[in-house]
Design an enzyme around this catalytic site. Structure first.
Site, PDB file in Angstrom:
ATOM      1  N   GLU A  83      30.280  39.579  33.366  1.00 39.05           N
ATOM      2  CA  GLU A  83      30.271  39.164  31.964  1.00 39.05           C
ATOM      3  C   GLU A  83      31.395  38.148  31.885  1.00 39.05           C
ATOM      4  OE1 GLU A  83      28.322  39.822  29.442  1.00 39.05           O
ATOM      5  OE2 GLU A  83      27.040  41.156  30.604  1.00 39.05           O
ATOM      6  N   THR A 124      39.056  33.872  38.372  1.00 42.19           N
ATOM      7  CA  THR A 124      39.365  32.855  37.363  1.00 42.19           C
ATOM      8  C   THR A 124      40.871  32.701  37.172  1.00 42.19           C
ATOM      9  OG1 THR A 124      39.298  32.523  34.959  1.00 42.19           O
ATOM     10  CG2 THR A 124      38.952  34.743  35.704  1.00 42.19           C
ATOM     11  N   ASP A 125      41.276  31.517  36.726  1.00 43.87           N
ATOM     12  CA  ASP A 125      42.701  31.295  36.426  1.00 43.87           C
ATOM     13  C   ASP A 125      43.164  32.137  35.231  1.00 43.87           C
ATOM     14  OD1 ASP A 125      41.388  29.906  34.394  1.00 43.87           O
ATOM     15  OD2 ASP A 125      42.426  28.002  34.724  1.00 43.87           O
ATOM     16  N   GLU A 126      42.197  32.676  34.464  1.00 47.55           N
ATOM     17  CA  GLU A 126      42.586  33.428  33.261  1.00 47.55           C
ATOM     18  C   GLU A 126      43.340  34.706  33.590  1.00 47.55           C
ATOM     19  OE1 GLU A 126      39.837  33.411  30.014  1.00 47.55           O
ATOM     20  OE2 GLU A 126      38.751  31.706  30.831  1.00 47.55           O
ATOM     21  N   TYR A 149      38.283  40.172  28.870  1.00 48.41           N
ATOM     22  CA  TYR A 149      37.585  39.519  29.993  1.00 48.41           C
ATOM     23  C   TYR A 149      38.554  39.298  31.157  1.00 48.41           C
ATOM     24  CZ  TYR A 149      36.107  35.485  32.795  1.00 48.41           C
ATOM     25  OH  TYR A 149      35.825  34.638  33.837  1.00 48.41           O
ATOM     26  N   ALA A 151      41.392  40.658  31.751  1.00 49.93           N
ATOM     27  CA  ALA A 151      41.900  41.923  32.298  1.00 49.93           C
ATOM     28  C   ALA A 151      40.880  42.531  33.262  1.00 49.93           C
ATOM     29  CB  ALA A 151      42.206  42.900  31.161  1.00 49.93           C
ATOM     30  N   LYS A 153      38.670  40.909  35.047  1.00 49.16           N
ATOM     31  CA  LYS A 153      38.638  40.094  36.274  1.00 49.16           C
ATOM     32  C   LYS A 153      39.884  40.386  37.130  1.00 49.16           C
ATOM     33  CE  LYS A 153      36.049  37.288  37.329  1.00 49.16           C
ATOM     34  NZ  LYS A 153      34.784  37.379  38.103  1.00 49.16           N
TER      35      LYS A 153
END
Ligand code: NAD
Ligand code: TYD
Length: 342
Positions: A83, A124-126, A149, A151, A153
């Site tokens: 997701e 992801t860089d997030e 999201y 967290a 990943k």
């Protein structure tokens, strides 16, 4: 090589499958995808007749499906399934925890048991959180995810890491910045701006519009993933980015300029809670260790992307209406029972 690509019917996964097909015409690719609202078999149109390509509709959280596929022989797993939209995770994070965390764990367990030789986790860089006005994320930047999201990943990344540390399982992680390009679902910023502007509908810009993202064309990301898959060292993390920072407002203005539309369409709306101010990736490790460099300048890539959306209004219409399920039924009806015959 026999690849299992999970989430291969989504935006980046489908671009990656097409890249692999053209770079490695001898590879066998099996796509496992649940076909959530974001998964669309039109993204893989044309591949259904290839004897080197299989599509299985299924859930990465289901040990039986995953085990059955892996049992038939897989050399490498590339996990895109997730997701992926921050706004949805703010409304309800439960599917994010299920797919992104439990699903990744299930894939790791199955892959280790089956003796898979390489496991590439697409992250992801997030996971690094938000930056101040200067500096960039390196692979050593501590994890500080701010959205549910991000967290989920980050949790998946830690599970992948643990599989390398504990079992010596040959897994590696890539962390990329914001992607844009063809086949991106129009809930994400760029396709939303393009499709709204084309229709003459307001462009919603959160907060003051000065939030910054570091943009990379999906083709450059996929080329980097190909390098990481073949040449990356197990246990390592590779940041992927193209050093192209833009504010959301700059992006909106650029899209309007390309389409010849009026800036009055820009509409400031309520901000996203917990909105990360700035992301920027330092891709030096990819460049020096894996000899990769991004090729597509932002304005060129953006023009090409705008043209793609203009040329494909039926795709936009179908993904918005969910009509691609019909495409699935039409193109893959006989193949949806093929798990046993893999
Ligand atoms: P997407 O939402 O377009 O595609 C996700 C795909 O996963 C869809 O095809 C969906 O059907 C499938 N899926 C979801 N749940 C599943 C499940 N339980 N089992 C099997 N399949 C499932 O996402 P995307 O933008 O292509 O992102 C792909 C990956 O790359 C994600 O892991 C994301 O975190 C990561 N990523 C995305 C970006 C970006 O800018 N889009 C940047 C960096 C990393
Ligand atoms: P998005 O495409 O959701 O990616 P991410 O949040 O994963 O970076 O959003 C990119 C940026 O655009 C982010 O700063 C939020 C902003 N944004 C808007 O201003 N308006 C919108 O309608 C959307 C979807 C995003």
């Amino acid at each position: 090589m026999r690849l299992l690509v999970t989430g291969g019917a989504g935006f980046i996964g489908s671009n990656f499958v097409r890249a692999v097909v053209s770079l490695h015409p001898d590879y066998h690719i099996c796509v496992l995808d649940k076909l959530t609202y974001a998964g669309n078999l039109e993204n893989l149109a044309g591949l259904e007749t290839s004897p080197r390509f299989r599509f299985i509709q299924g859930d990465i959280c289901d040990p039986e499906t995953v085990g059955e596929i892996l049992k038939r022989g897989v050399d490498a797993v590339v996990n895109f399934a997730a997701e992926s939209h921050v706004d949805r995770s703010i409304l309800d994070a439960s599917e994010f925890a299920r797919t992104n965390i439990t699903g990744t764990l299930n894939l790791l367990q199955g892959s280790r048991r089956a003796g898979v030789g390489r496991f590439l986790q697409i992250s992801t860089d997030e996971v690094y959180g938000s930056l101040g006005p200067t500096g960039a994320f390196t692979e050593a930047t501590p994890l500080a995810p701010n959205s549910p999201y991000a967290a989920s990943k980050a949790a998946a990344d830690l599970l992948v890491r643990s599989y390398h540390q504990t079992y010596g399982f040959p897994c590696l992680i890539t962390r990329c910045s914001n992607n844009y390009g063809p086949y991106q679902f129009p809930e994400k910023l760029l396709p939303l701006l393009i499709t709204n502007a084309t229709a003459g509908v307001a462009l919603p810009i959160y907060g003051d519009g000065l939030y910054t993202r570091d943009w990379i064309h999906v083709a450059d990301h996929c080329a980097a993933l190909d390098r990481a898959l073949h040449l990356g060292r197990p246990g390592e993390i590779y940041n992927i980015g193209a050093r192209q920072e833009k504010t959301n407002l700059e992006i909106a203005r650029l899209v309007l300029r390309i389409l010849g539309k009026d800036e009055n369409l820009i509409t400031f709306v309520a901000d996203r809670p917990g909105h990360d101010r700035r992301y920027a990736i330092d891709p030096a490790k990819m460049e020096t260790k894996l000899d990769w460099k991004p090729q597509i300048p932002f304005e060129t890539g953006l023009r090409g992307t705008v043209e793609w959306y203009l040329r494909n209004p039926a795709w936009v219409e179908n993904v918005r209406s969910g009509a691609y399920q019909t495409y699935y039924e039409r193109m893959y009806q006989n193949r949806s029972r093929t798990l046993a015959e893999l």
